[in-house]
Enzyme design. Structure first.
Site: not given
Ligand code: TRP
Length: 331
Positions: A111, A194, A197
Site C-alpha cells: 500500500k 484473475k 477491480k
C-alpha cells in the site's frame, strides 16, 4: 458450529470473481454456522479517505449481498461502522501491536508503494482493525484468500498476546475457512491473472453491469491471432476466455469452440459474441434482483438495522468482558 466472520471493503461493485471466490460458499455456510458478514467501511478510509458516496457504496454491497442470496435471518449482515465497539477493541489491540510487526506486513508495504502520498497510520494498523473485526465476535473461522492469510496470522498473534498478557483464555485462535476444491478460478478479460477491480478498466464483469456494458467488455477481451497447429496448448489469454465460457455457457457451446480451436478453425470474434450472450443471460437473474432489492428502501433499511442490532449485541458483550479483563471498573 463455528463462528465465522468475513468483511468486504466497499470500494467497488461485486463481480463474477467475488461470487465464485467466496460469496457462493457463504450461501452454504450461513446454513451451517454462526456467520457474521460485514461491510468494512472503516477499512475503506485507509485508501479512500474522502469517498464521493460512502453511503451509496456501502448500500450497493449490502444490496448485492442480498441479491446473491445472503439471508439476514440466517446470518448477521451488518455495516462495520454501525458497531463502534470494534473501534474500542482496535484501540486495545493497538496498545500491544508493535510497530515493527505492522511495518513488516506485506499489505502495508504494498500500500505505501501504491500511495506514497498517503502513508497514514490507519494503513499501518489495518491488521489490528481487521483483528478487532474478527476477535470482537470471538470467531473461530475466517474465509480468506491467499492475500489475507498474513492478516489472519496477525489476528492470531494479537489474540494470543492478549490472552498471555492478561493471563486469560479469552480469544480463540481463528483459522482460515477452507472451501477445498469448491473454488472456481475466474480469470479477468485483459489476458492475465484473475478477475478483479484493481486489474484495470474492463477486466471484471460486475453483476450490476447492464447487458450492453457486458457485451462491450467481452468483445474487448484480449485474444491473439489464433493457433497455427492442431491441439496447440492455449496461451493464457485464450485459456481465460475458455474458462469464462466453461462457467457461463452450455457444455456443448464450450466443446464446440474447443474443437474449433483444436482444429485451427476458431474465430475469436464469433466466440466472444457467444460468450457475451451467455454472460448476459448468466448474470440476468442477479441483475434483476439487485434492481428490485435496491428499489425497496424499507427492506434495505430493515436489514441494516437488524444486522446492527445483532452484531452490536455480541460486540458489546465482548467489550464488557475485555474491559473487565484489562481492569477497567465502573465507579
Ligand atoms: N482485509 C479484507 C480484504 O481486503 C477485508 C476485511 C476487513 C476482512 N476485516 C475483515 C476480511 C475481517 C475478513 C475478516 O479483503
Amino acid at each position: 458450529m463455528e463462528t465465522v466472520v468475513s468483511g468486504i471493503r466497499p470500494t467497488g461493485n461485486l463481480h463474477l470473481g467475488n461470487y465464485f471466490g467466496a460469496l457462493r460458499n457463504f450461501l452454504t455456510m450461513q446454513n451451517e454456522h454462526n456467520c457474521y458478514f460485514f461491510i468494512a467501511d472503516y477499512h475503506s478510509l485507509t485508501t479512500h479517505p474522502t469517498p464521493a458516496d460512502l453511503h451509496g457504496n456501502v448500500r450497493q454491497i449490502l444490496v448485492e449481498y442480498l441479491a446473491a442470496g445472503l439471508d439476514p435471518e440466517k446470518s448477521t449482515l451488518y455495516i462495520q461502522s454501525d458497531v463502534p465497539e470494534v473501534v474500542e477493541l482496535y484501540l486495545f489491540l493497538n496498545m500491544n501491536a508493535y510497530i515493527g510487526e505492522l511495518e513488516r506486513c506485506t499489505s502495508f508495504k504494498d500500500k505505501i508503494r501504491q500511495q506514497p502520498e498517503n502513508v497514514n497510520s490507519g494503513l499501518l494498523t489495518y491488521p489490528t482493525l481487521m483483528a478487532a473485526d474478527i476477535l470482537i465476535h470471538r470467531a473461530t473461522k475466517v474465509p480468506v484468500g491467499k492475500d489475507q492469510e498474513q492478516h489472519l496470522e496477525m489476528t492470531r498473534t494479537f489474540g494470543n498476546r492478549f490472552n498471555r498478557l492478561y493471563n486469560v483464555d479469552y480469544f480463540p485462535e481463528p483459522q482460515a475457512f477452507n472451501f477445498g476444491n469448491e473454488l472456481v478460478k475466474i480469470p479477468g478479460l485483459n489476458g492475465s491473472g484473475k478477475m478483479g477491480k484493481s486489474e484495470g478498466e474492463g477486466n471484471a464483469i460486475y453483476f450490476a453491469d447492464e447487458p450492453e456494458a457486458i457485451r462491450k467488455k467481452v468483445m474487448k477481451a484480449v485474444t491473439d491471432s489464433g493457433p497455427t497447429e492442431p491441439h496447440q496448448p492455449k496461451p493464457e489469454a485464450i485459456q481465460n476466455i475458455f474458462q469464462l465460457m466453461k462457467v457461463v455457457s452450455a457444455p456443448e457451446t464450450f466443446n464446440f469452440f474447443d474443437e474449433m480451436y483444436n482444429t485451427c478453425q476458431i474465430r475469436y470474434g464469433d466466440m466472444k459474441k457467444q460468450l457475451a450472450v451467455d454472460m448476459i443471460a448468466f448474470t440476468e437473474p442477479m441483475r434483476e434482483r439487485i434492481k428490485s432489492i435496491s428499489a425497496d428502501e424499507a427492506y434495505v433499511s430493515r436489514v441494516a438495522r437488524m444486522g446492527k442490532e445483532k452484531a452490536q449485541e455480541n460486540a458489546a458483550k465482548t467489550i464488557r468482558e475485555v474491559r473487565e479483563i484489562i481492569g477497567f471498573k465502573r465507579f
